[in-house]
Write an enzyme that holds these catalytic residues in place. Structure first.
Site, PDB file in Angstrom:
ATOM      1  N   GLU A 288      -7.064 -18.613 -32.675  1.00 34.13           N
ATOM      2  CA  GLU A 288      -5.608 -19.410 -32.481  1.00 34.13           C
ATOM      3  C   GLU A 288      -5.521 -20.112 -31.127  1.00 34.13           C
ATOM      4  OE1 GLU A 288      -2.742 -16.023 -32.917  1.00 34.13           O
ATOM      5  OE2 GLU A 288      -3.069 -16.570 -35.084  1.00 34.13           O
ATOM      6  N   ASP A 367      -3.003 -10.036 -40.759  1.00 36.13           N
ATOM      7  CA  ASP A 367      -2.229  -9.919 -39.544  1.00 36.13           C
ATOM      8  C   ASP A 367      -0.894  -9.315 -39.581  1.00 36.13           C
ATOM      9  OD1 ASP A 367      -1.322 -10.592 -37.075  1.00 36.13           O
ATOM     10  OD2 ASP A 367      -0.830 -12.653 -37.363  1.00 36.13           O
ATOM     11  N   GLU A 395       6.717  -7.512 -35.507  1.00 32.35           N
ATOM     12  CA  GLU A 395       6.802  -8.781 -35.955  1.00 32.35           C
ATOM     13  C   GLU A 395       7.174  -9.222 -37.310  1.00 32.35           C
ATOM     14  OE1 GLU A 395       3.175 -10.658 -34.809  1.00 32.35           O
ATOM     15  OE2 GLU A 395       3.738 -12.666 -35.713  1.00 32.35           O
TER      16      GLU A 395
END
Ligand code: GCV
Length: 680
Positions: A288, A367, A395
């Site tokens: 990323e 993820d 998240e």
């Protein structure tokens, strides 16, 4: 009325009736700072639970009644009567283990080492609060995993990446800024659940955070380390792989370049001056946008080993993340499957890493989605040390607005059998370390805390932090056991705590039902990751597509598709590749299915999508009612703050339900066979 001091989490001051006589004298030799902390915690703990402070005597008086605290090796001075001296052999305690023994007028708590003593004291106090210590009691316990790590994704500006509980405990306005007492309280909470490593900064090491490893900031990092050390916790620092170039102004950060390697050696020597017991570095490389060895056509082993050699003389480790994938994918390209990435990159390198490198592997191939299969790397890696990474911060699981009790899914993960030989479930692989085999050495988890007064935003999200510590210590402990323990420790041994335990246990299945269906993943709002946006990631660069059409949905990951299933052991590859044996909660992760595919309950896939979404919403409405039934038993501050989050959760669940149902009805033109409302 139950009073809860939210700040104290599961270490409440609440008078209990002890099932044992706790003597009023503690005998303990003067020890190191962790042992001394253990003695202090015992005294404070008895005070908060029984209302008196035992006095501490440094001289062990044999034959006396008393509480004997010490190291197993030092128990030779303790009275003979209880056979405490032979306990080390009897329990075969490993690092950080302890034994507790209570006989009529004597209590012994002994640690294999100083942290072990501290863990023993905390466990004794929990068991006492839970009413589980009776007059005669024995317990030997050692952690199954050696590494029980917490990762902070805290930035120097005070923001916490994916944090939902206020700003950072450590940083503010571009540098360190912390309240020593608050950090001590935090370290104490972590130690009470067996955590022994904390990484203090975001794995995305950007902007000023790159300077953390310079003298200007190391001084403060050292002060932080001093506080954690007293609780048996060693720190890790996340570093930017490009530092020799970005910080050291060298022309390259190539791991095989001698100057770059020397730059790290010098830097490491400086860092260890300030933090002599630093556990090591945590590294997110080639991921990323973070720099890494791929930039120089080098392997991840080249990169990790170069750093490993620099920290080795100081006893340090390199925790190297396997979250490496192509994040600039073209959605048109069906040949690239992000789920394959970690295995493809790292399996070929098995055995190429130095012995002080530990790979940190996210539990699933994507993820931290609500439901993912376990990464095929577990069980397959044979010659490389590794840990599993979990995410406590919510998240993708509701931002600590929605209640989502994570040990529920962690239990499934721990029991997943990789089918690589004998004893190959995650919990068994973790235990293998003990047998000297290459198993899982422990766990790492992205934490859910911040400066909020209750640490976790949603008060009930404290259960996730508690649960992580308990499962990292022993992956065999169940979600139900943890929910019971946490509720009782927080709210007392009463009916209200039992109701809260039940609410916790309902919460994950509810969340999963109203979220993306059957393991399809990523129907969430891009960037924020809260609330639905069904095609939000569909045409993006992140490699997370569901490719819903009018007839079918999901990715074919079998050998006739991307071949991802073949990364598993032959047994699991076959199991996942066949829709009739694939677990249904993951069926859309592994398969592309027509909406009229018949599920095991006889209903179509489409009808199951509708049913689960209606049920998920109803389950949240029921949890809200369950919570409301506690109004008169809980003090209003706690009651109201949780109530308002349940109300927001209901709005979110409604949005998920209606957007998902409407989306699929529009795609298929087929409605709910039970005639419930689906909006046009
Ligand atoms: C720290 C996901 C998150 C990022 C996080 C990343 C990681 O992509 O959305 O915020 O970055 O995982 O685990 O490195």
């Amino acid at each position: 009325m139950i009073m809860l001091k939210e700040y104290d989490c599961w270490l409440q001051k609440r008078k209990i009736t002890a099932g044992i006589n706790v003597p009023d004298t503690v005998f303990a030799h003067k020890g190191g700072e962790v042992s001394d902390r253990a003695v202090k915690e015992f005294v404070c703990g008895i005070d908060r639970l029984l209302g008196f402070k035992p006095k501490v005597s440094r001289k062990i008086a044999a034959g006396k009644s008393g509480v004997f605290l010490g190291l197993v090796s030092g128990m030779k001075d303790a009275p003979e009567c209880c056979g405490a001296k032979n306990w080390d052999a009897k329990c075969s305690l490993s690092e950080n283990g302890f034994f507790i023994k209570a006989a009529e007028k004597q209590i012994f708590i002994a640690g294999k080492d100083e942290p072990g003593l501290l863990y023993g004291v905390f466990r004794f106090l929990s068991l006492l609060a839970l009413g589980l210590i009776k007059n005669v009691f024995e317990l030997c316990d050692s952690p199954v995993s050696a590494l029980r790590m917490i990762n902070h994704w805290d930035n120097f500006d005070g923001a916490v990446e994916r944090g939902y509980a206020g700003n950072s405990l450590f940083y503010k306005n571009g540098g360190f800024d912390f309240d020593r007492q608050r950090i001590e309280d935090y370290a104490r909470l972590l130690a009470s659940i067996g955590i022994n490593r904390v990484s203090i900064n975001n794995v995305n090491v950007r902007a000023n955070a790159k300077l953390l490893i310079t003298e200007k900031y190391l001084k403060d990092a050292g002060k932080l380390a001093d506080i954690f050390r007293r609780f048996g916790i060693r720190l890790l620092i996340s570093v930017n792989f490009g530092a020799p170039w970005s910080l050291g102004k060298l022309p390259t950060a190539d791991p095989l370049d001698e100057k770059a390697a020397d730059w790290w050696k010098n830097r490491v020597a400086l860092i260890y001056k300030y933090i002599p017991d630093l556990a090591g570095f945590l590294v997110k490389a080639d991921s990323e946008g973070e720099p890494g060895p791929f930039q120089y056509n080098r392997t991840h082993a080249d990169g990790a080993n170069m750093l490993a050699k620099a920290v080795k003389p100081f006893g340090g480790i390199i925790v190297w993340r396997c979250f490496v994938y192509n994040c600039v994918q073209d959605w048109r390209d069906k040949n690239v499957d992000r789920a394959r990435a970690a295995y493809d990159h790292f399996i070929q390198q098995d055995g190429a890493f130095d012995d002080n490198v530990i790979l940190q592997i996210k539990h699933g191939p994507y993820d931290f989605q609500v439901r993912e299969p376990v990464s095929p790397l577990f069980g397959a890696l044979k010659k490389t040390r590794h840990v599993m990474e979990l995410q406590i911060t919510q998240e993708y699981t509701g931002h600590q607005i929605d209640l989502c009790y994570l040990p529920w899914v962690w239990e499934d993960i721990m029991r997943y059998d990789s089918a690589h030989g004998e004893k190959s479930s995650i919990m068994e692989l973790t235990a293998k370390r003990e047998e000297g085999l290459c198993g899982i050495e422990g766990f790492s988890a992205v934490v859910n805390v911040g400066l909020d007064g209750n640490w976790t935003g949603h008060t009930l999200a404290q259960a996730n932090l508690y649960g992580y510590g308990r499962m990292a210590w022993n992956p065999a402990v169940t979600a139900k056991e943890i929910a019971r323990e946490w509720s009782a420790l927080s709210f007392g041994l009463n009916e209200t705590a039992r109701k809260i335990e039940n609410i916790l246990l309902k919460s994950y299945p509810a969340y999963e039902k109203y979220n993306a269906p059957f393991g399809v993943c990523f129907m969430v709002t891009p960037n924020t990751h809260y609330g639905p946006n069904i095609e939000g990631y569909e045409f993006s660069r992140w490699g997370t597509y569901h490719r819903a059409s009018a007839d079918a949905i999901g990715i074919d990951r079998t050998p006739s598709g991307t071949g991802y299933t073949s990364q598993y052991s032959p047994k699991n590859a076959a199991l996942f590749a066949d829709p009739s044996t694939c677990p249904e909660n993951l069926i859309l992760f592994f398969h592309r299915l027509r909406y009229d595919y018949k599920m095991k309950n006889g209903q179509t896939l489409l009808q199951n999508i509708y049913d689960t979404h209606f049920e998920g919403y109803d389950d949240v409405a029921a949890m809200l009612e369950d919570w409301k039934s506690l109004e008169n038993s809980l003090e209003s501050e706690v009651y109201n703050s949780v109530l308002s989050r349940f109300e927001r959760q209901l709005v979110n669940a409604r949005e998920w339900r209606d957007q998902i149902n409407t989306y699929f009805r529009r795609k298929t033109g087929i409605g709910d066979n039970r005639g419930r409302v689906i909006y046009d």
